[in-house]
Design an enzyme around this catalytic site. Structure first.
Site, PDB file in Angstrom:
ATOM      1  N   ASP A  54      11.463   1.048   1.078  1.00  0.00           N
ATOM      2  CA  ASP A  54      11.154   1.370  -0.313  1.00  0.00           C
ATOM      3  C   ASP A  54      12.443   1.281  -1.131  1.00  0.00           C
ATOM      4  OD1 ASP A  54       9.685   2.380  -2.549  1.00  0.00           O
ATOM      5  OD2 ASP A  54      10.597   4.326  -2.222  1.00  0.00           O
ATOM      6  N   SER A  55      12.281   1.295  -2.450  1.00  0.00           N
ATOM      7  CA  SER A  55      13.446   1.271  -3.340  1.00  0.00           C
ATOM      8  C   SER A  55      14.225   2.586  -3.305  1.00  0.00           C
ATOM      9  CB  SER A  55      12.971   1.014  -4.771  1.00  0.00           C
ATOM     10  OG  SER A  55      12.028   1.999  -5.148  1.00  0.00           O
ATOM     11  N   TYR A 114      13.776  -0.243  -8.548  1.00  0.00           N
ATOM     12  CA  TYR A 114      13.468  -1.672  -8.502  1.00  0.00           C
ATOM     13  C   TYR A 114      12.579  -2.085  -9.684  1.00  0.00           C
ATOM     14  CZ  TYR A 114      14.999  -2.350  -3.589  1.00  0.00           C
ATOM     15  OH  TYR A 114      15.715  -2.469  -2.424  1.00  0.00           O
ATOM     16  N   GLY A 115      11.814  -1.127 -10.183  1.00  0.00           N
ATOM     17  CA  GLY A 115      10.738  -1.441 -11.126  1.00  0.00           C
ATOM     18  C   GLY A 115      11.174  -2.054 -12.442  1.00  0.00           C
ATOM     19  N   CYS A 120       7.027   0.207  -1.022  1.00  0.00           N
ATOM     20  CA  CYS A 120       7.317   0.092  -2.450  1.00  0.00           C
ATOM     21  C   CYS A 120       6.306  -0.850  -3.122  1.00  0.00           C
ATOM     22  CB  CYS A 120       8.724  -0.472  -2.604  1.00  0.00           C
ATOM     23  SG  CYS A 120       9.256  -0.645  -4.298  1.00  0.00           S
ATOM     24  N   ASN A 121       5.623  -0.347  -4.130  1.00  0.00           N
ATOM     25  CA  ASN A 121       4.658  -1.192  -4.844  1.00  0.00           C
ATOM     26  C   ASN A 121       5.357  -2.369  -5.512  1.00  0.00           C
ATOM     27  OD1 ASN A 121       1.752   0.328  -5.307  1.00  0.00           O
ATOM     28  ND2 ASN A 121       3.419   1.726  -4.834  1.00  0.00           N
ATOM     29  N   THR A 122       6.541  -2.111  -6.057  1.00  0.00           N
ATOM     30  CA  THR A 122       7.268  -3.160  -6.766  1.00  0.00           C
ATOM     31  C   THR A 122       7.662  -4.281  -5.794  1.00  0.00           C
ATOM     32  OG1 THR A 122       8.091  -1.457  -8.274  1.00  0.00           O
ATOM     33  CG2 THR A 122       9.226  -3.571  -8.295  1.00  0.00           C
ATOM     34  N   GLU A 160      10.946  12.686 -10.066  1.00  0.00           N
ATOM     35  CA  GLU A 160      12.247  12.954  -9.432  1.00  0.00           C
ATOM     36  C   GLU A 160      12.902  14.202 -10.035  1.00  0.00           C
ATOM     37  OE1 GLU A 160      14.769   9.822  -8.280  1.00  0.00           O
ATOM     38  OE2 GLU A 160      13.105   9.006  -7.118  1.00  0.00           O
ATOM     39  N   CYS A 193       2.337   3.265  -7.524  1.00  0.00           N
ATOM     40  CA  CYS A 193       3.781   3.510  -7.403  1.00  0.00           C
ATOM     41  C   CYS A 193       3.946   4.651  -6.406  1.00  0.00           C
ATOM     42  CB  CYS A 193       4.363   3.898  -8.770  1.00  0.00           C
ATOM     43  SG  CYS A 193       6.105   4.373  -8.694  1.00  0.00           S
ATOM     44  N   THR A 194       4.987   4.542  -5.597  1.00  0.00           N
ATOM     45  CA  THR A 194       5.188   5.518  -4.520  1.00  0.00           C
ATOM     46  C   THR A 194       5.256   6.964  -5.017  1.00  0.00           C
ATOM     47  OG1 THR A 194       7.532   5.007  -4.804  1.00  0.00           O
ATOM     48  CG2 THR A 194       6.398   4.012  -2.927  1.00  0.00           C
ATOM     49  N   HIS A 195       5.729   7.150  -6.246  1.00  0.00           N
ATOM     50  CA  HIS A 195       5.923   8.508  -6.762  1.00  0.00           C
ATOM     51  C   HIS A 195       4.633   9.173  -7.222  1.00  0.00           C
ATOM     52  CE1 HIS A 195       9.982   7.100  -6.665  1.00  0.00           C
ATOM     53  NE2 HIS A 195      10.482   8.140  -7.300  1.00  0.00           N
TER      54      HIS A 195
HETATM   55  N1  DGL Z   1       9.066   2.462  -5.025  1.00  0.00           N
HETATM   56  C1  DGL Z   1       8.883   2.088  -6.403  1.00  0.00           C
HETATM   57  C2  DGL Z   1       7.424   1.623  -6.590  1.00  0.00           C
HETATM   58  O1  DGL Z   1       6.553   1.996  -5.855  1.00  0.00           O
HETATM   59  C3  DGL Z   1       9.282   3.267  -7.260  1.00  0.00           C
HETATM   60  C4  DGL Z   1       9.848   2.972  -8.579  1.00  0.00           C
HETATM   61  C5  DGL Z   1      10.997   1.969  -8.688  1.00  0.00           C
HETATM   62  O2  DGL Z   1      11.736   1.651  -7.757  1.00  0.00           O
HETATM   63  O3  DGL Z   1      11.167   1.515  -9.828  1.00  0.00           O
HETATM   64  O4  DGL Z   1       7.156   0.823  -7.430  1.00  0.00           O
END
Ligand code: DGL
Length: 269
Positions: free
Chosen positions: A11-12, A43-44, A74-76, A153, A185-187
């Protein structure tokens, strides 16, 4: 490949620990190796080219650890790099987007599906494409919800400001009849309560949980499922900050596993 080989997850940052936790809950005997790229988070907001480069570097590390499967938490990264990594690597690679899209298509009951994620995820239209491939008659509504990442966060997961952001991000698609919403998104699984406080009849799809179920099924089909004693969990991050342990506990729970620093090749900027 052996049954006892680990599953690699990346993940990011720390958000993917929600996915790691789902994998743990669904497959307690598996050895999990998690890498969160905290030094280069988020990453987004980055370009496709950069997200792809980071994803390739991390995947190469996980392959060097002899993983039997890579889960892109990570979705991104899933939106940008999944197909490419699948083509480039011998190890099976799965991502959260397909699993979330499939679950949403099963869940929806009024022809509408909503998606919230980062800008990069929304701009890639990956969820939309995946949903329409399954059911071209569905209407897909997408909205980036960038601030949700920072609010999570900050620990403001049950807070008025988060409910206000939910109203702003989700209100329009709700008024257009969306009642099934993918947390892309993971969050966002941590914001389930805040979202449901504002939209109590919304059905939330947790892509991280869905990918855990699919990964288990895939390992079973390949006869690579591990069983027996509780598996080891190795958690790594590219930068260790003073809030990291707090975030780890928030995303993963306080199960004692701590995060070690790991710099992967090329992984500094
Ligand atoms: N892990 C990223 C996602 O799921 C979290 C947000 C990011 O890195 O911008 O998209």
């Amino acid at each position: 490949m052996e049954k006892s080989d680990p599953i690699g997850i990346f993940d990011s940052g720390v958000g993917g620990l929600t996915v790691c936790k789902s994998l743990r809950d669904v497959m307690p005997s598996e050895h999990l190796i998690y890498f969160g790229d905290t030094a280069r988070f988020p990453y987004g907001t980055r370009s496709r080219e950069t997200i792809l480069r980071y994803s390739r570097e991390i995947a190469a590390y996980l392959v060097s650890r002899n993983v039997k499967m890579i889960v892109i938490a990570c979705n991104t990264s899933s939106a940008v790099a999944l197909e490419i990594l699948r083509d480039e690597l011998d190890v099976p690679v799965v991502g959260v987007i397909g699993a979330g899209a499939r679950a949403a298509c099963r869940t929806q009951h009024n022809g509408c599906v909503g998606v919230i994620g980062t800008r990069a995820t929304v701009n890639s239209r990956s969820y939309e494409k995946a949903i329409l491939e399954i059911n071209p008659n569905l209407k897909v509504f997408q909205q980036h919800a960038t601030i949700f990442v920072s609010l999570t966060e900050e620990g403001w997961i049950d807070d008025e400001i988060t409910r206000l952001a939910a109203k702003k991000y989700i209100g329009k698609m709700y008024s257009e009849n969306v009642r099934t919403l993918i947390l892309g998104c993971t969050h966002f699984p941590l914001l389930k309560k805040a979202i449901l406080d504002v939209f109590p009849d919304m059905v939330l799809v947790d892509s991280g949980y869905e990918i855990a179920l699919e990964a288990k099924q895939m390992l079973k089909e390949k006869n690579l499922e591990n069983s027996g004693a509780a598996g080891r969990i190795e958690l790594y991050a590219s930068d260790i900050t003073d809030t990291l342990q707090m975030l780890k506990n928030m995303f993963f729970g306080e199960n004692g596993a701590s995060i070690a620093k790991l710099t992967i090749s090329g992984g500094t900027s």
